[in-house]
Design an enzyme around this catalytic site. Sequence first.
Site, mmCIF file in Angstrom:
data_model
loop_
_atom_site.group_PDB
_atom_site.id
_atom_site.type_symbol
_atom_site.label_atom_id
_atom_site.label_comp_id
_atom_site.label_asym_id
_atom_site.label_seq_id
_atom_site.Cartn_x
_atom_site.Cartn_y
_atom_site.Cartn_z
ATOM 1 C CB THR A 75 23.684 -8.768 -16.501
ATOM 2 O OG1 THR A 75 22.380 -9.225 -16.266
ATOM 3 C CG2 THR A 75 24.263 -9.297 -18.074
ATOM 4 C CE LYS A 91 22.345 -8.174 -12.074
ATOM 5 N NZ LYS A 91 21.167 -7.574 -11.876
ATOM 6 C CB ALA A 126 15.656 -9.170 -8.608
ATOM 7 N NE ARG A 155 11.830 -22.927 -7.562
ATOM 8 C CZ ARG A 155 12.510 -23.086 -8.650
ATOM 9 N NH1 ARG A 155 11.717 -23.646 -9.511
ATOM 10 N NH2 ARG A 155 13.810 -22.532 -9.015
ATOM 11 C CB THR A 156 14.918 -22.133 -2.141
ATOM 12 O OG1 THR A 156 14.900 -22.795 -3.512
ATOM 13 C CG2 THR A 156 15.949 -23.042 -1.524
ATOM 14 N N GLY A 215 7.722 -3.793 -14.751
ATOM 15 C CA GLY A 215 9.329 -4.260 -14.616
ATOM 16 C C GLY A 215 10.300 -3.379 -15.507
HETATM 17 P P1 NAP Z 1 18.041 -15.229 -9.745
HETATM 18 O O1 NAP Z 1 19.194 -14.591 -8.626
HETATM 19 O O2 NAP Z 1 18.344 -16.317 -10.544
HETATM 20 O O3 NAP Z 1 16.687 -15.593 -8.678
HETATM 21 C C1 NAP Z 1 15.432 -16.400 -9.440
HETATM 22 C C2 NAP Z 1 14.424 -16.287 -8.648
HETATM 23 O O4 NAP Z 1 13.234 -16.774 -9.357
HETATM 24 C C3 NAP Z 1 14.696 -17.244 -7.465
HETATM 25 O O5 NAP Z 1 13.978 -16.729 -6.237
HETATM 26 C C4 NAP Z 1 13.985 -18.696 -7.978
HETATM 27 O O6 NAP Z 1 13.776 -19.383 -6.628
HETATM 28 C C5 NAP Z 1 12.911 -17.678 -8.353
HETATM 29 N N1 NAP Z 1 12.431 -18.699 -9.526
HETATM 30 C C6 NAP Z 1 12.735 -19.253 -10.732
HETATM 31 N N2 NAP Z 1 11.937 -20.258 -11.270
HETATM 32 C C7 NAP Z 1 11.063 -20.392 -10.410
HETATM 33 C C8 NAP Z 1 9.835 -21.380 -10.512
HETATM 34 N N3 NAP Z 1 9.580 -22.206 -11.480
HETATM 35 N N4 NAP Z 1 8.901 -21.377 -9.608
HETATM 36 C C9 NAP Z 1 9.168 -20.539 -8.311
HETATM 37 N N5 NAP Z 1 10.366 -19.572 -8.252
HETATM 38 C C10 NAP Z 1 11.155 -19.639 -9.377
HETATM 39 O O7 NAP Z 1 17.514 -14.271 -10.343
HETATM 40 P P2 NAP Z 1 17.268 -12.467 -10.421
HETATM 41 O O8 NAP Z 1 18.572 -11.851 -10.657
HETATM 42 O O9 NAP Z 1 16.813 -12.247 -8.775
HETATM 43 O O10 NAP Z 1 15.937 -11.985 -11.185
HETATM 44 C C11 NAP Z 1 14.729 -12.531 -10.900
HETATM 45 C C12 NAP Z 1 13.871 -11.880 -11.827
HETATM 46 O O11 NAP Z 1 13.995 -10.439 -11.654
HETATM 47 C C13 NAP Z 1 14.089 -11.976 -13.382
HETATM 48 O O12 NAP Z 1 12.639 -12.242 -13.782
HETATM 49 C C14 NAP Z 1 14.546 -10.893 -13.869
HETATM 50 O O13 NAP Z 1 14.570 -10.596 -15.230
HETATM 51 C C15 NAP Z 1 14.199 -9.782 -13.015
HETATM 52 N N6 NAP Z 1 15.188 -8.793 -12.874
HETATM 53 C C16 NAP Z 1 14.398 -7.422 -13.607
HETATM 54 C C17 NAP Z 1 15.233 -6.190 -13.436
HETATM 55 C C18 NAP Z 1 14.665 -4.947 -13.863
HETATM 56 O O14 NAP Z 1 15.550 -4.169 -14.061
HETATM 57 N N7 NAP Z 1 13.447 -5.128 -14.152
HETATM 58 C C19 NAP Z 1 16.382 -6.372 -12.763
HETATM 59 C C20 NAP Z 1 17.008 -7.492 -12.241
HETATM 60 C C21 NAP Z 1 16.202 -8.697 -12.226
HETATM 61 P P3 NAP Z 1 14.577 -20.193 -5.870
HETATM 62 O O15 NAP Z 1 15.455 -19.448 -5.129
HETATM 63 O O16 NAP Z 1 13.807 -21.596 -5.207
HETATM 64 O O17 NAP Z 1 15.309 -21.015 -6.941
#
Ligand code: NAP
Length: 442
Positions: free
Chosen positions: A224, A228, A291, A311-312, A397
Site C-alpha cells: 500500500t 505501489k 486508484a 485537481r492537478t 468503496g
Molecule cells: P493518490 O495516488 O495519492 O491520489 C490522490 C488523489 O486525490 C489525486 O488525484 C489528488 O489530486 C486527489 N486529491 C487529494 N486531495 C484533494 C483535494 N483536496 N482536492 C482535490 N483532489 C484531491 O491516492 P490513491 O491511492 O489514488 O487513492 C485515492 C483514493 O482512492 C483514496 O481515497 C483511497 O482511499 C481510495 N482507494 C480505495 C481503494 C479501495 O479498495 N476502495 C483502493 C485504493 C485507493 P492531485 O493529483 O491534484 O494531488
Amino acid sequence: MNIVLIGMRGSGKTTVGRILARKLDRELVEMDELIAKRAGLNIAEIVEKYGWEKFRDIEEEITDEVAEQDNIVNAAGGGVVTREKNIQELKKNGISVWLKAGVNTLLERLGEDSQRPLLVGKTQREDMEITLNERKPLYQKAADLAVDTENKTPEEVAEDIIKSLKKICCLIGDPIEHSLSPLIHNAGYQALDINYLYVPFRVKDFKGAIEGIRGLGIRGASITMPYKARAIEYVDEIDRVAMETGAVNTIVNNDGVLTGYNTDYQGALKALEEATSLEGKKAVLVGGGGAATAIALGLKRGGAKLVILNRTEEKAKRLAEMFDAEDSGGLKKLDEISSADILINATSVGMWPKTNESLIPQNLLHNKLTVFDTVYNPKETRLLIEARERGCAIVYGYKMLLYQAAMQFELFTGHKAPLKVMESALTQALEGGRHATHFDRR
Ligand code: NAP
C-alpha cells in the site's frame, strides 16, 4: 522484518534464536544481554540493587531501540509481554513467535541455573508455576505464532518456525495503523480453518522489507501507500495489469520468485460491474493518482467513454493519453457529469476524518447516474449520501477493497475466498468505527 521470540525463561529463546539466525542469515539480538550491558550489572544484580520496576524500565528502553532494527532475530526477555507497549513496538516490524513449554520442561531445561532472581515464589518451581500462569494470557495475546517446544530439539523448533513463515502474508506500507486488510484476510483464513496469518508491517525501508519477504519465505504481501509504484522495480515477474497500470499492490512469493500483481483494477471493475454495464457508457473519473490509474484501465477495457478530471490537470492529461480518453481536464469541467452515465470519485476527498467534504456539487448528480466512491472510510460518504438523495445508483468503496482483497486471498492461499465472511468482518468494522491495531491482529 524481524522475528521476535517470546516465552518464559527456559523456553529456548536464545538457543532456538541462534539456530534461526544462522538458518535465515540474520543477526541474533538478546535483549537480556543488552539490558545487562546498559546497566553494567547482571540481571540478578540489577534486581537486587534497583528492584524489578527499574529492570522493566530499562527493558522498555531497549525494546524501543531494538524495534527500530531490521532483519534481526530477537530473543526477547521473558517478561517483555508484561508491558503492552513493548509488544506494540516489537510488532510494528516483527513477527512474534511464542515458544511454549510446561513448567516441568522449563525447570528441567534451566537445571541449576539460578542466576535469575525469583519473581514471586519461594522456590524455582513455585515461582515458575505462578509466573507462567500469570503470563500465559499475555503470551497468547502477543503471539502471532505459537510453537510447542515440548519433546522437540531446538533444531526442530527452528524448522517448525521456518515452515510457519511460509503461511504468513503481510501488509507493507506506511502508515498502516488503520488498515482493515488484516481484519479481512484473517477473517477469511479463520473461516476456512487454514493455517495462514496476515500481519501488518509499518515499513520505512522498502527494499529491506522485500529482502525480508524473500529471506523469511513469507508467502505474500499486499503493498500500500507509498510503495505501489516502487514495488515494480523489486519483483522478479510482473503480470500485465500491474505493468499497464504501473503499480503493484500484491506480491506473491513462489519459492523465492516474487511476482507482482495489481488487484485494485479487478476489485474496482467487479464493484462497478455489479451496478452497471460499461460498454458505450460515458464515465467521468475524478482523480489522477494510483486508484484512478487502475480504474481508468478497467473502464477502458470495459468499453466506456472516458473523461478524466483532476485537481492537478497535467495528471489527468497524462492518464487520458495512457488510456485514450475522450476528454480530460481540471475540476472546473465537473459539469461533464450532467451528461454522464457513471461518476467515480478516485480522490481522497471525503475520507475520514474530513467526512463532510465532497468535490462534486450535488446539483450535478442526476437519477440516470451510477456513482462509485472509492473512499471506503466512512462507508457512507457525503458523496454517496447526496447521490442516493438524488436517485442515483451507488457503489460503495468498501466493495472495491473487499474484491481486491479476495483476489489477493486467492493468489496467496490457492483457496476460493469466503466473500460473505470477509465482507461482514469489513462492514462490521466500518460501521462500528473499529480499526485493527498492530497488537490486535485477529
Ligand atoms: P493518490 O495516488 O495519492 O491520489 C490522490 C488523489 O486525490 C489525486 O488525484 C489528488 O489530486 C486527489 N486529491 C487529494 N486531495 C484533494 C483535494 N483536496 N482536492 C482535490 N483532489 C484531491 O491516492 P490513491 O491511492 O489514488 O487513492 C485515492 C483514493 O482512492 C483514496 O481515497 C483511497 O482511499 C481510495 N482507494 C480505495 C481503494 C479501495 O479498495 N476502495 C483502493 C485504493 C485507493 P492531485 O493529483 O491534484 O494531488
